[in-house]
Enzyme design. Structure first.
Site, PDB file in Angstrom:
ATOM      1  N   CYS A 152       1.624  -2.341   3.403  1.00  0.00           N
ATOM      2  CA  CYS A 152       1.543  -3.401   4.409  1.00  0.00           C
ATOM      3  C   CYS A 152       2.181  -2.966   5.729  1.00  0.00           C
ATOM      4  O   CYS A 152       3.069  -2.120   5.749  1.00  0.00           O
ATOM      5  CB  CYS A 152       2.279  -4.641   3.918  1.00  0.00           C
ATOM      6  SG  CYS A 152       1.798  -5.150   2.280  1.00  0.00           S
ATOM      7  N   ARG A 207      -1.901   2.900   7.323  1.00  0.00           N
ATOM      8  CA  ARG A 207      -1.017   2.720   6.166  1.00  0.00           C
ATOM      9  C   ARG A 207      -1.774   2.221   4.942  1.00  0.00           C
ATOM     10  O   ARG A 207      -1.254   2.286   3.829  1.00  0.00           O
ATOM     11  CB  ARG A 207       0.087   1.706   6.510  1.00  0.00           C
ATOM     12  CG  ARG A 207       1.009   2.168   7.615  1.00  0.00           C
ATOM     13  CD  ARG A 207       1.903   1.045   8.073  1.00  0.00           C
ATOM     14  NE  ARG A 207       2.794   0.608   7.013  1.00  0.00           N
ATOM     15  CZ  ARG A 207       4.050   1.002   6.876  1.00  0.00           C
ATOM     16  NH1 ARG A 207       4.568   1.842   7.737  1.00  0.00           N
ATOM     17  NH2 ARG A 207       4.803   0.558   5.901  1.00  0.00           N
ATOM     18  N   TRP A 249      -1.553  -5.107   2.027  1.00  0.00           N
ATOM     19  CA  TRP A 249      -2.106  -4.268   0.957  1.00  0.00           C
ATOM     20  C   TRP A 249      -1.797  -5.039  -0.330  1.00  0.00           C
ATOM     21  O   TRP A 249      -0.636  -5.163  -0.721  1.00  0.00           O
ATOM     22  CB  TRP A 249      -1.415  -2.908   0.973  1.00  0.00           C
ATOM     23  CG  TRP A 249      -1.967  -1.891   0.042  1.00  0.00           C
ATOM     24  CD1 TRP A 249      -3.046  -1.078   0.242  1.00  0.00           C
ATOM     25  CD2 TRP A 249      -1.437  -1.510  -1.238  1.00  0.00           C
ATOM     26  NE1 TRP A 249      -3.217  -0.234  -0.825  1.00  0.00           N
ATOM     27  CE2 TRP A 249      -2.254  -0.484  -1.752  1.00  0.00           C
ATOM     28  CE3 TRP A 249      -0.355  -1.944  -2.009  1.00  0.00           C
ATOM     29  CZ2 TRP A 249      -2.032   0.124  -2.981  1.00  0.00           C
ATOM     30  CZ3 TRP A 249      -0.140  -1.351  -3.242  1.00  0.00           C
ATOM     31  CH2 TRP A 249      -0.971  -0.329  -3.718  1.00  0.00           C
ATOM     32  N   ASN A 294       6.859  -7.522   4.124  1.00  0.00           N
ATOM     33  CA  ASN A 294       6.534  -6.317   3.347  1.00  0.00           C
ATOM     34  C   ASN A 294       7.524  -6.232   2.191  1.00  0.00           C
ATOM     35  O   ASN A 294       8.688  -6.599   2.352  1.00  0.00           O
ATOM     36  CB  ASN A 294       6.711  -5.049   4.197  1.00  0.00           C
ATOM     37  CG  ASN A 294       5.577  -4.853   5.181  1.00  0.00           C
ATOM     38  OD1 ASN A 294       4.665  -5.652   5.239  1.00  0.00           O
ATOM     39  ND2 ASN A 294       5.670  -3.789   5.958  1.00  0.00           N
ATOM     40  N   GLY A 295       7.093  -5.678   1.067  1.00  0.00           N
ATOM     41  CA  GLY A 295       7.993  -5.538  -0.085  1.00  0.00           C
ATOM     42  C   GLY A 295       7.559  -6.465  -1.199  1.00  0.00           C
ATOM     43  O   GLY A 295       6.444  -7.014  -1.178  1.00  0.00           O
ATOM     44  N   GLU A 336      -2.522  20.813  -5.021  1.00  0.00           N
ATOM     45  CA  GLU A 336      -2.720  20.135  -3.741  1.00  0.00           C
ATOM     46  C   GLU A 336      -4.207  20.083  -3.373  1.00  0.00           C
ATOM     47  O   GLU A 336      -4.695  19.069  -2.868  1.00  0.00           O
ATOM     48  CB  GLU A 336      -1.886  20.834  -2.655  1.00  0.00           C
ATOM     49  CG  GLU A 336      -2.026  20.260  -1.263  1.00  0.00           C
ATOM     50  CD  GLU A 336      -1.676  18.783  -1.137  1.00  0.00           C
ATOM     51  OE1 GLU A 336      -1.078  18.196  -2.051  1.00  0.00           O
ATOM     52  OE2 GLU A 336      -2.036  18.191  -0.100  1.00  0.00           O
ATOM     53  N   LYS A 362      -6.227  16.607  -2.690  1.00  0.00           N
ATOM     54  CA  LYS A 362      -6.968  16.314  -1.452  1.00  0.00           C
ATOM     55  C   LYS A 362      -8.393  15.895  -1.778  1.00  0.00           C
ATOM     56  O   LYS A 362      -8.901  14.920  -1.245  1.00  0.00           O
ATOM     57  CB  LYS A 362      -7.029  17.543  -0.514  1.00  0.00           C
ATOM     58  CG  LYS A 362      -5.792  17.873   0.247  1.00  0.00           C
ATOM     59  CD  LYS A 362      -5.439  16.949   1.376  1.00  0.00           C
ATOM     60  CE  LYS A 362      -4.552  15.820   0.956  1.00  0.00           C
ATOM     61  NZ  LYS A 362      -3.173  16.016   0.696  1.00  0.00           N
ATOM     62  N   GLU A 398      -8.610  12.396  -3.417  1.00  0.00           N
ATOM     63  CA  GLU A 398      -8.236  11.306  -2.506  1.00  0.00           C
ATOM     64  C   GLU A 398      -9.356  10.893  -1.565  1.00  0.00           C
ATOM     65  O   GLU A 398      -9.586   9.716  -1.350  1.00  0.00           O
ATOM     66  CB  GLU A 398      -7.080  11.772  -1.596  1.00  0.00           C
ATOM     67  CG  GLU A 398      -5.729  11.671  -2.177  1.00  0.00           C
ATOM     68  CD  GLU A 398      -4.701  12.117  -1.150  1.00  0.00           C
ATOM     69  OE1 GLU A 398      -3.858  11.288  -0.801  1.00  0.00           O
ATOM     70  OE2 GLU A 398      -4.742  13.269  -0.682  1.00  0.00           O
ATOM     71  N   HIS A 437      -6.429  26.101 -22.628  1.00  0.00           N
ATOM     72  CA  HIS A 437      -5.732  25.280 -23.623  1.00  0.00           C
ATOM     73  C   HIS A 437      -6.286  23.860 -23.674  1.00  0.00           C
ATOM     74  O   HIS A 437      -5.564  22.919 -24.012  1.00  0.00           O
ATOM     75  CB  HIS A 437      -4.231  25.282 -23.332  1.00  0.00           C
ATOM     76  CG  HIS A 437      -3.637  26.648 -23.401  1.00  0.00           C
ATOM     77  ND1 HIS A 437      -3.384  27.294 -24.593  1.00  0.00           N
ATOM     78  CD2 HIS A 437      -3.306  27.532 -22.423  1.00  0.00           C
ATOM     79  CE1 HIS A 437      -2.901  28.501 -24.354  1.00  0.00           C
ATOM     80  NE2 HIS A 437      -2.852  28.676 -23.037  1.00  0.00           N
ATOM     81  N   LYS A 468      -0.591   4.847   3.065  1.00  0.00           N
ATOM     82  CA  LYS A 468       0.038   6.028   3.645  1.00  0.00           C
ATOM     83  C   LYS A 468       1.480   6.163   3.192  1.00  0.00           C
ATOM     84  O   LYS A 468       1.968   7.247   2.927  1.00  0.00           O
ATOM     85  CB  LYS A 468      -0.030   5.930   5.172  1.00  0.00           C
ATOM     86  CG  LYS A 468       0.573   7.125   5.903  1.00  0.00           C
ATOM     87  CD  LYS A 468      -0.234   8.380   5.666  1.00  0.00           C
ATOM     88  CE  LYS A 468       0.363   9.604   6.325  1.00  0.00           C
ATOM     89  NZ  LYS A 468      -0.163  10.850   5.774  1.00  0.00           N
TER      90      LYS A 468
HETATM   91  C1  F6R Z   1      -1.414  12.695  -0.377  1.00  0.00           C
HETATM   92  C2  F6R Z   1      -0.256  11.996   0.127  1.00  0.00           C
HETATM   93  C3  F6R Z   1       0.693  11.434  -0.848  1.00  0.00           C
HETATM   94  C4  F6R Z   1       2.127  11.509  -0.299  1.00  0.00           C
HETATM   95  C5  F6R Z   1       3.078  10.747  -1.230  1.00  0.00           C
HETATM   96  C6  F6R Z   1       4.502  10.871  -0.762  1.00  0.00           C
HETATM   97  O1  F6R Z   1      -2.238  13.162   0.636  1.00  0.00           O
HETATM   98  O2  F6R Z   1      -0.078  11.854   1.305  1.00  0.00           O
HETATM   99  O3  F6R Z   1       0.597  12.045  -2.080  1.00  0.00           O
HETATM  100  O4  F6R Z   1       2.493  12.837  -0.187  1.00  0.00           O
HETATM  101  O5  F6R Z   1       2.718   9.400  -1.267  1.00  0.00           O
HETATM  102  O6  F6R Z   1       4.636  10.391   0.539  1.00  0.00           O
HETATM  103  P1  F6R Z   1       5.841  10.837   1.453  1.00  0.00           P
HETATM  104  O7  F6R Z   1       5.664  12.278   1.765  1.00  0.00           O
HETATM  105  O8  F6R Z   1       5.742   9.981   2.672  1.00  0.00           O
HETATM  106  O9  F6R Z   1       7.078  10.587   0.664  1.00  0.00           O
END
Ligand code: F6R
Length: 612
Positions: free
Chosen positions: A2, A27, A78, A104-105, A485, A489, A492, A508, A607
């Site tokens: 949010c 976000r 959100w 928020n929260g 990673e 990506k 996502e 395995h 985000k």
């Molecule tokens: C993936 C991504 C997430 C963040 C994770 C931690 O592209 O962005 O996996 O890396 O939510 O977020 P931060 O780095 O803000 O603690």
């Protein structure tokens, strides 16, 4: 997750609020709304869906408050409690309509508060945990808004970042926080309040971050801050070093694309002034360690989530290999609840782009509580993790708006390598090796440029695999985190089911899933164990899975016979994750574009994940 924005000043509030919400869109959210107060009347406009729908409704609104107010609050929600619909969207009003709030929260004890209110004849109309809080504030109100808020917050369990206003006290906004960030922007004759600095950067650089249990009372004459006992508190004014256009996507089709192409510069900023060639080491002054302090560290524990955790894994490998210090990386959420063994000679590194991830923050608190030395590696200056760790290293990557993290990852890895170098030079690493690593770190922007120059070639590969439904990424050593990673990506932003495996692990179990339509991205660049990964890639080919081979320049034969080959600049193993992940970012991006996916705000993602 949010987003919150609030405004009190001389300009038209509605425009500033909607623009602020647009800047917070990244976000992740599923409904949006604003409330404005004018001539002792509050009006609310909110809707499920996009901020642009809200903007259209605001622009065509005939309501006087929406057109003329100089004070108001806005929110992107959100969904957690209850589906995204108009009733559940924020701002929420109390039953009388005199009080309005964005939150928020999560209010964990909302059910018991709701039944307590019901006993007084106050019924909530939404499914949310948030609404109970504004009903409670209205119920506690006896003529002073901040007092009613302080009283109410004492009854709340959970997390909150809130902004509240009432038409009983029209020239006032009250903000409060516990566990959910709130930042104030101090402008000329105006004050902004937001959950995230990106909503206030266009208006002012002077920011004040609230600490847990702080309340800020914002009026025309300025801001006063208190704790919940109403004792004044003093918080530092910080200057934000991001400029407003850094958070715009300019001519790029997507923020993610822009941020991928910013990586040479963002890495340059992350390493600027931090390489000491003469001593063959790194200068990380925010860590505040003397060589003697560094020599006392017996173990490094890296905690983080998602992409940040993957960057932490590269750090784990580098710290063990170069500094011969025991290093472990752990998913931050697990760290807190498994009661880890921590000693005063442990260094806990919390790695987080946003500096607000709830799980990582909880791990920081647990580690501090258990007496470890804790440092943060964050991008957002003044963020909660940066403040609570008190020492650490900023990435200086600039604002990262695309939900899928790109430039933060490569800056995190760059910082991790400098951290490993610094620790290694206080131990056994000789000067000449330190100098050599400095030279490679300095060359990182150039290596990344070489990969970005291949964007069109990678796009051509991507288009061949855009309709697959499963994909695997395999790698060894420093390229194992890169495989994880790469898979993250791809899943996502393209919604293709993708998994990263250690190349040895494939046999395995996962190999059972290979078939003609399941591409395997094999990371065959020059790292120890490459030949074994090559063997694993052959095993995939033998099962008819198409293989996309990533190889090093000068070793092109490693890619011979595979379906597609991407050649990356040759570099030492510890450096390789950066160019490799940049290539995998491009591959994911082009696949997602070919599939017509929403790139910057993928479904269900937020985000910054500020709830556990
Ligand atoms: C993936 C991504 C997430 C963040 C994770 C931690 O592209 O962005 O996996 O890396 O939510 O977020 P931060 O780095 O803000 O603690």
């Amino acid at each position: 997750m949010c987003g919150i924005v609030g405004y009190l000043g001389k300009r038209k509030a509605a425009e500033i609020l909607v623009d602020g919400l647009r800047r917070l869109e990244y976000r992740g959210y599923d409904s949006a709304g604003i409330a404005c107060l004018y001539d002792q009347k509050i009006d609310v406009i909110k809707n499920p869906g996009k901020v642009r729908t809200l903007r259209e409704r605001v622009e065509s609104s005939a309501l006087e408050s929406i057109k003329k107010a100089n004070v108001g609050i806005g929110h992107t929600r959100w969904a957690t409690h209850g589906p995204p619909n108009e009733v559940n969207a924020h701002p929420h009003q109390d039953a009388s309509g005199h009080f309005v709030m964005v939150h928020n929260g999560i209010i964990e004890n909302y059910k018991s508060i709701r039944s307590g209110l019901a006993q007084h004849g106050i019924e909530c109309i939404s499914d949310t945990d948030s609404e109970v809080l504004i009903q409670l504030i209205a119920f506690c109100y006896e003529g002073n808004l901040e007092e009613a808020i302080a009283e109410s917050l004492k009854k709340v369990k959970g997390t909150y970042g809130i902004v509240v206003m009432t038409d009983h006290e029209p020239g006032k906004l009250v903000a409060a926080r516990c566990g959910s960030p709130i930042v104030l922007g101090l402008g000329k004759n105006e004050t902004l309040v937001a959950s995230d600095a990106s909503a206030i950067i266009p208006h002012t650089r002077d920011a004040v971050y609230l600490e847990d249990f702080d309340m800020a009372v914002i009026t025309e004459t300025g801001v006063q801050m208190f704790d919940l006992q109403r004792s004044p508190v003093d918080r530092e004014v910080m200057e934000m070093d991001w400029d407003a256009c850094a958070a715009e996507k300019g001519e790029h089709a997507h923020y993610m694309l822009k941020e991928m192409f910013e990586q040479p510069d963002s890495i340059r900023n992350a390493i600027r002034g931090r390489l000491d060639f003469e001593m063959g080491t790194a200068i990380l002054s925010g860590l505040d360690f003397s060589p003697r302090d560094a020599a006392m560290i017996n173990r490094v524990l890296v905690v983080g989530c998602g992409t940040s955790m993957h960057a932490g894994m590269v750090g784990e490998y580098a710290i063990e290999e170069m500094a011969s210090i025991l290093a472990e990386v752990e998913q931050a959420a697990e760290f807190r609840y498994r009661n880890p063994i921590i000693t005063p000679s442990d260094l806990v590194l919390a790695i987080s782009q946003s500096g607000e991830t709830a799980d990582t923050l909880a791990a920081v608190r647990e580690a501090k509580h258990k007496g470890a030395v804790v440092a943060g590696i964050c991008n957002v200056v003044g963020s909660t993790i940066a403040r609570e760790t008190g020492r650490g290293v900023y990435l200086h990557a600039g604002p990262e708006i695309g939900v899928a993290s790109t430039k933060a990852f490569t800056c995190q890895v760059s910082v991790m390598l400098m951290m490993a170098l610094k620790l290694a030079r206080t131990r056994r690493m000789p000067l000449n090796e330190g100098e050599e690593l400095c030279r490679w770190i300095e060359r990182l922007p150039e290596l990344v440029e070489q990969v970005l120059a291949q964007s069109d070639a990678i796009k051509a590969v991507a288009q061949k695999y855009a309709d697959c439904e499963n994909a695997f990424f395999i790698g060894r050593g420093y390229l194992y985190p890169a495989a994880l990673e790469g898979a993250l990506k791809l899943k996502e932003i393209s919604y293709i089911h993708a998994e990263g495996y250690h190349a040895a692990e494939l046999k395995h179990g996962p190999i059972a899933l290979l078939e003609e339509k399941t591409p395997v991205v094999a990371l065959l660049n020059n790292v120890p164990g490459k030949d074994k990964t090559l063997g694993n890639a052959e095993e995939c080919r033998a099962r008819k899975a198409p293989v996309i081979a990533i190889v090093s320049e000068g070793d092109e034969e490693a890619g011979e016979g595979f379906n597609d080959v991407i050649v990356l600049p040759d570099c030492p193993p510890c450096i390789a994750p950066i160019p490799t992940v940049v290539a995998l970012q491009l591959l994911s991006y082009h696949i997602a574009v070919a599939r017509g996916c929403e790139i910057d705000q993928p479904r269900n993602l937020a985000k910054s994940v500020t709830v556990e």
